[in-house]
Design a protein around this motif. Structure first.
Motif, PDB file in Angstrom:
ATOM      1  N   THR A 280      -6.455 -28.442  18.084  1.00 43.93           N
ATOM      2  CA  THR A 280      -6.395 -29.537  19.048  1.00 43.93           C
ATOM      3  C   THR A 280      -7.754 -30.231  19.090  1.00 43.93           C
ATOM      4  OG1 THR A 280      -7.037 -28.044  20.853  1.00 43.93           O
ATOM      5  CG2 THR A 280      -4.674 -28.307  20.422  1.00 43.93           C
ATOM      6  N   ARG A 281      -7.894 -31.204  19.978  1.00 45.37           N
ATOM      7  CA  ARG A 281      -9.162 -31.909  20.169  1.00 45.37           C
ATOM      8  C   ARG A 281      -9.647 -31.708  21.592  1.00 45.37           C
ATOM      9  NH1 ARG A 281     -11.916 -33.683  15.600  1.00 45.37           N
ATOM     10  NH2 ARG A 281     -10.356 -34.182  14.023  1.00 45.37           N
ATOM     11  N   ARG A 282     -10.913 -31.335  21.724  1.00 45.83           N
ATOM     12  CA  ARG A 282     -11.476 -31.173  23.070  1.00 45.83           C
ATOM     13  C   ARG A 282     -11.645 -32.537  23.722  1.00 45.83           C
ATOM     14  NH1 ARG A 282     -16.387 -26.995  21.943  1.00 45.83           N
ATOM     15  NH2 ARG A 282     -17.169 -28.889  20.947  1.00 45.83           N
ATOM     16  N   PRO A 283     -11.137 -32.725  24.921  1.00 44.65           N
ATOM     17  CA  PRO A 283     -11.184 -34.049  25.549  1.00 44.65           C
ATOM     18  C   PRO A 283     -12.601 -34.588  25.758  1.00 44.65           C
ATOM     19  CG  PRO A 283      -9.603 -32.641  26.676  1.00 44.65           C
ATOM     20  CD  PRO A 283     -10.364 -31.758  25.738  1.00 44.65           C
ATOM     21  N   ARG A 284     -13.547 -33.702  26.048  1.00 47.42           N
ATOM     22  CA  ARG A 284     -14.869 -34.200  26.422  1.00 47.42           C
ATOM     23  C   ARG A 284     -15.668 -34.745  25.252  1.00 47.42           C
ATOM     24  NH1 ARG A 284     -15.597 -28.567  26.668  1.00 47.42           N
ATOM     25  NH2 ARG A 284     -17.261 -27.765  25.313  1.00 47.42           N
ATOM     26  N   ASP A 285     -15.428 -34.217  24.042  1.00 47.76           N
ATOM     27  CA  ASP A 285     -16.234 -34.684  22.911  1.00 47.76           C
ATOM     28  C   ASP A 285     -15.424 -34.930  21.643  1.00 47.76           C
ATOM     29  OD1 ASP A 285     -15.626 -32.112  22.129  1.00 47.76           O
ATOM     30  OD2 ASP A 285     -17.659 -31.328  22.380  1.00 47.76           O
ATOM     31  N   GLY A 286     -14.107 -34.669  21.685  1.00 44.46           N
ATOM     32  CA  GLY A 286     -13.266 -34.927  20.512  1.00 44.46           C
ATOM     33  C   GLY A 286     -13.423 -33.939  19.379  1.00 44.46           C
ATOM     34  N   ASP A 324      -4.169 -34.816  25.072  1.00 43.28           N
ATOM     35  CA  ASP A 324      -3.859 -35.497  23.810  1.00 43.28           C
ATOM     36  C   ASP A 324      -2.830 -34.657  23.075  1.00 43.28           C
ATOM     37  OD1 ASP A 324      -3.700 -36.762  21.390  1.00 43.28           O
ATOM     38  OD2 ASP A 324      -5.791 -36.459  20.818  1.00 43.28           O
ATOM     39  N   PRO A 325      -1.562 -35.068  23.036  1.00 43.75           N
ATOM     40  CA  PRO A 325      -0.508 -34.233  22.455  1.00 43.75           C
ATOM     41  C   PRO A 325      -0.541 -34.136  20.930  1.00 43.75           C
ATOM     42  CG  PRO A 325       0.385 -36.352  23.119  1.00 43.75           C
ATOM     43  CD  PRO A 325      -1.033 -36.326  23.604  1.00 43.75           C
ATOM     44  N   ASP A 326      -1.362 -34.927  20.269  1.00 48.13           N
ATOM     45  CA  ASP A 326      -1.431 -34.871  18.807  1.00 48.13           C
ATOM     46  C   ASP A 326      -2.322 -33.721  18.360  1.00 48.13           C
ATOM     47  OD1 ASP A 326       0.256 -37.001  18.618  1.00 48.13           O
ATOM     48  OD2 ASP A 326      -1.312 -38.487  18.201  1.00 48.13           O
ATOM     49  N   GLY A 332       0.638 -20.618   6.987  1.00 46.66           N
ATOM     50  CA  GLY A 332       0.439 -20.255   5.588  1.00 46.66           C
ATOM     51  C   GLY A 332      -0.446 -21.281   4.908  1.00 46.66           C
ATOM     52  N   ASP A 333       0.005 -21.829   3.818  1.00 47.87           N
ATOM     53  CA  ASP A 333      -0.772 -22.861   3.119  1.00 47.87           C
ATOM     54  C   ASP A 333      -0.268 -24.265   3.431  1.00 47.87           C
ATOM     55  OD1 ASP A 333       1.626 -22.754   1.835  1.00 47.87           O
ATOM     56  OD2 ASP A 333       0.803 -22.499  -0.185  1.00 47.87           O
ATOM     57  N   ARG A 334       0.648 -24.396   4.409  1.00 51.03           N
ATOM     58  CA  ARG A 334       1.193 -25.705   4.763  1.00 51.03           C
ATOM     59  C   ARG A 334       0.519 -26.238   6.023  1.00 51.03           C
ATOM     60  NH1 ARG A 334       7.432 -27.160   6.535  1.00 51.03           N
ATOM     61  NH2 ARG A 334       7.191 -29.438   6.461  1.00 51.03           N
ATOM     62  N   VAL A 335       0.013 -27.461   5.946  1.00 53.34           N
ATOM     63  CA  VAL A 335      -0.665 -28.107   7.074  1.00 53.34           C
ATOM     64  C   VAL A 335       0.137 -29.337   7.482  1.00 53.34           C
ATOM     65  CG1 VAL A 335      -2.793 -29.182   7.892  1.00 53.34           C
ATOM     66  CG2 VAL A 335      -2.897 -27.286   6.254  1.00 53.34           C
ATOM     67  N   ARG A 336       0.439 -29.425   8.794  1.00 51.67           N
ATOM     68  CA  ARG A 336       1.255 -30.526   9.286  1.00 51.67           C
ATOM     69  C   ARG A 336       0.593 -31.186  10.493  1.00 51.67           C
ATOM     70  NH1 ARG A 336       6.873 -27.624  10.413  1.00 51.67           N
ATOM     71  NH2 ARG A 336       5.479 -25.877  10.826  1.00 51.67           N
ATOM     72  N   ALA A 337       0.698 -32.498  10.579  1.00 59.00           N
ATOM     73  CA  ALA A 337       0.295 -33.229  11.783  1.00 59.00           C
ATOM     74  C   ALA A 337       1.475 -33.209  12.750  1.00 59.00           C
ATOM     75  CB  ALA A 337      -0.076 -34.666  11.427  1.00 59.00           C
ATOM     76  N   PRO A 374       4.076 -22.083  30.148  1.00 64.94           N
ATOM     77  CA  PRO A 374       4.566 -23.310  29.500  1.00 64.94           C
ATOM     78  C   PRO A 374       5.110 -23.031  28.102  1.00 64.94           C
ATOM     79  CG  PRO A 374       2.388 -23.646  30.469  1.00 64.94           C
ATOM     80  CD  PRO A 374       2.644 -22.175  30.481  1.00 64.94           C
ATOM     81  N   VAL A 375       6.238 -23.658  27.796  1.00 61.83           N
ATOM     82  CA  VAL A 375       6.846 -23.587  26.465  1.00 61.83           C
ATOM     83  C   VAL A 375       6.712 -24.973  25.838  1.00 61.83           C
ATOM     84  CG1 VAL A 375       8.928 -23.099  25.138  1.00 61.83           C
ATOM     85  CG2 VAL A 375       8.441 -21.808  27.231  1.00 61.83           C
ATOM     86  N   VAL A 376       6.133 -25.022  24.638  1.00 64.67           N
ATOM     87  CA  VAL A 376       5.776 -26.302  24.006  1.00 64.67           C
ATOM     88  C   VAL A 376       6.495 -26.436  22.672  1.00 64.67           C
ATOM     89  CG1 VAL A 376       3.874 -27.729  23.168  1.00 64.67           C
ATOM     90  CG2 VAL A 376       3.510 -26.201  25.131  1.00 64.67           C
ATOM     91  N   ARG A 377       7.080 -27.611  22.446  1.00 66.39           N
ATOM     92  CA  ARG A 377       7.708 -27.909  21.166  1.00 66.39           C
ATOM     93  C   ARG A 377       6.753 -28.768  20.347  1.00 66.39           C
ATOM     94  NH1 ARG A 377      12.732 -27.848  19.038  1.00 66.39           N
ATOM     95  NH2 ARG A 377      13.639 -27.209  21.036  1.00 66.39           N
ATOM     96  N   LEU A 378       6.465 -28.321  19.126  1.00 63.85           N
ATOM     97  CA  LEU A 378       5.615 -29.075  18.207  1.00 63.85           C
ATOM     98  C   LEU A 378       6.504 -29.722  17.148  1.00 63.85           C
ATOM     99  CD1 LEU A 378       2.756 -26.438  17.663  1.00 63.85           C
ATOM    100  CD2 LEU A 378       2.797 -28.338  19.288  1.00 63.85           C
ATOM    101  N   SER A 379       6.531 -31.038  17.137  1.00 66.60           N
ATOM    102  CA  SER A 379       7.368 -31.787  16.207  1.00 66.60           C
ATOM    103  C   SER A 379       6.485 -32.571  15.245  1.00 66.60           C
ATOM    104  CB  SER A 379       8.287 -32.760  16.960  1.00 66.60           C
ATOM    105  OG  SER A 379       9.071 -32.080  17.918  1.00 66.60           O
ATOM    106  N   LEU A 380       7.011 -32.785  14.061  1.00 66.81           N
ATOM    107  CA  LEU A 380       6.288 -33.588  13.072  1.00 66.81           C
ATOM    108  C   LEU A 380       6.056 -34.996  13.647  1.00 66.81           C
ATOM    109  CD1 LEU A 380       5.406 -32.893  10.133  1.00 66.81           C
ATOM    110  CD2 LEU A 380       7.384 -34.207   9.369  1.00 66.81           C
ATOM    111  N   ARG A 381       4.840 -35.468  13.512  1.00 68.91           N
ATOM    112  CA  ARG A 381       4.567 -36.822  14.034  1.00 68.91           C
ATOM    113  C   ARG A 381       5.443 -37.843  13.330  1.00 68.91           C
ATOM    114  NH1 ARG A 381      -2.012 -37.088  13.984  1.00 68.91           N
ATOM    115  NH2 ARG A 381      -2.372 -34.979  14.797  1.00 68.91           N
ATOM    116  N   PRO A 382       5.836 -38.900  14.057  1.00 67.18           N
ATOM    117  CA  PRO A 382       6.735 -39.896  13.473  1.00 67.18           C
ATOM    118  C   PRO A 382       6.247 -40.444  12.141  1.00 67.18           C
ATOM    119  CG  PRO A 382       6.511 -40.253  15.820  1.00 67.18           C
ATOM    120  CD  PRO A 382       5.552 -39.164  15.471  1.00 67.18           C
TER     121      PRO A 382
END
Length: 385
Positions: A280-286, A324-326, A332-337, A374-382
């Motif tokens: 994720t990204r830290r809100p205070r400094d990105g 920031d939800p992004d 494994g070796d797969r990286v997804r936004a 909290p239960v969070v769903r992570l979906s592939l960005r559009p």
């Protein structure tokens, strides 16, 4: 021949004597043996460790911690005595302050044991038996020396550790490197046991009665309905101390390093579940903030739970997603936004049942706290579709 029974006697004194003197006794007896080994065996005399020694020892120690954690979790479930003895060991970790305990381990116990066992015992056996047989005999003797401690968990862990270190010595590792590996294994392991002890004591002292009795008699659906409106100021749950936060961050760093160095071959599975690295990204400094999490595939999406092991507050990564939800998810070796969405109502109830079927620990975490996990769903960005 004299040193092995003396080591066993020292361990018996430390584990069977007064608990408040445990670490002092361990340091005195092991320190004496290490000093004697350095005097009588030239190959056991220490030299300054190099940066390469530190780097290699950290990686090996981290791997041994990860492997030991998995073996320990399985063994404690299979052998009831191990769980009971682990509880006794856990009690010893709080008989001294964390700084004092770590100082004894880092400065005395770890280097002294390597001086004696690998520097004196194994090196002399190697000259008589050869490297392979000497490593095997040293491992057996090291395990037997821990039997008088009267703690099966200690004996089992020592035998596993001793086998790994003896094998490394047989393959030419220096004593300096072995002492660092020993320290990088034993310090996080015992700090972890200290953390579990503190958590158990805190839960027994502060957990509200209704949190256990109600949760024990309700289904996951009823938990979802009964804990949805708890105000933030009134939350209760596991207390996150400074030391527990430090241990957690250290464990995360080791896990992520192994995960990335091996392309996901190590650290992708734990307790039968898939593990991913969420950034994720830290809100205070990105700046990026990464954490290993259980990930539960649900069609093209992934479900994660912000449990924080039942603490009263939400984990950092979840607070980052609220800002920031992004994020980026690596499995494994797969990286997804990915883009995060917090689930509510019937959708959350269905996802909760989905994850609890795969990891029952979440039910225990929910019982520890009045906070709804909290239960969070992570979906592939559009843009990635």
């Amino acid at each position: 021949m004299a040193g092995v029974p003396l080591c066993a006697a020292g361990l018996a004194m430390a584990f069977r004597g007064p608990a408040r003197a445990h670490w002092r006794t361990l340091a005195l007896t092991h320190g004496a043996l290490g000093l004697a080994a350095a005097v009588v065996e030239p190959s056991a005399r220490h030299r300054p460790a190099s940066r390469d020694d530190v780097a290699v020892a950290f990686r090996v120690g981290a791997g041994m911690v990860a492997a030991g954690t998995l073996v320990d979790a399985v063994a404690r479930r299979a052998v009831p005595r191990l769980a009971a003895d682990a509880t006794a060991l856990r009690a010893l970790t709080v008989t001294a302050g964390p700084v004092r305990m770590c100082a004894h381990l880092l400065l005395v116990v770890a280097p002294a044991e390597e001086l004696f066992w690998r520097g004196l015992v194994q090196d002399r056996l190697t000259r008589r038996l050869g490297a392979g047989r000497a490593a095997a005999v040293t491992t057996v003797l090291y395990g037997l020396a821990h039997v008088p401690a009267g703690n099966a968990a200690v004996t089992g862990a020592a035998t596993g550790l001793g086998g790994g270190l003896s094998l490394l010595r047989a393959r030419g590792a220096s004593l300096e490197r072995l002492a660092l590996v020993h320290a990088f294994w034993v310090v996080p392991t015992l700090l972890g046991e200290r953390l579990r002890r503190a958590e158990g004591t805190h839960r027994g002292r502060t957990a509200p009665r209704h949190a256990t009795t109600t949760a024990a008699t309700t289904t996951a659906d009823q938990e979802d309905l009964s804990m949805t409106t708890m105000p933030r100021a009134g939350r209760a749950g596991r207390r996150v101390t400074r030391w527990s936060r430090f241990v957690q961050l250290a464990n995360n760093a080791v896990h992520i390093a192994l995960y990335e160095r091996t392309g996901g071959r190590l650290g992708t599975r734990m307790l039968g579940n898939q593990v991913g690295i969420l950034t994720t990204r830290r809100p205070r400094d990105g700046q990026p903030y990464s954490v290993p999490l259980f990930t539960f595939p649900d069609g093209p999406d992934v479900i994660v739970v912000a449990s924080y092991r039942g603490s009263a507050g939400d984990p950092r990564w979840y607070r980052h997603l609220l800002a920031d939800p992004d994020a980026v998810l690596r499995v494994g070796d797969r990286v997804r936004a990915v883009r995060a969405r917090v689930l509510e109502g019937d959708e959350r109830a269905a996802a909760w049942r989905h994850v609890v079927r795969r990891f029952k620990g979440y039910e225990e975490y929910q019982r520890r706290t009045t906070r709804q996990l909290p239960v969070v769903r992570l979906s592939l960005r559009p843009e990635q579709d």
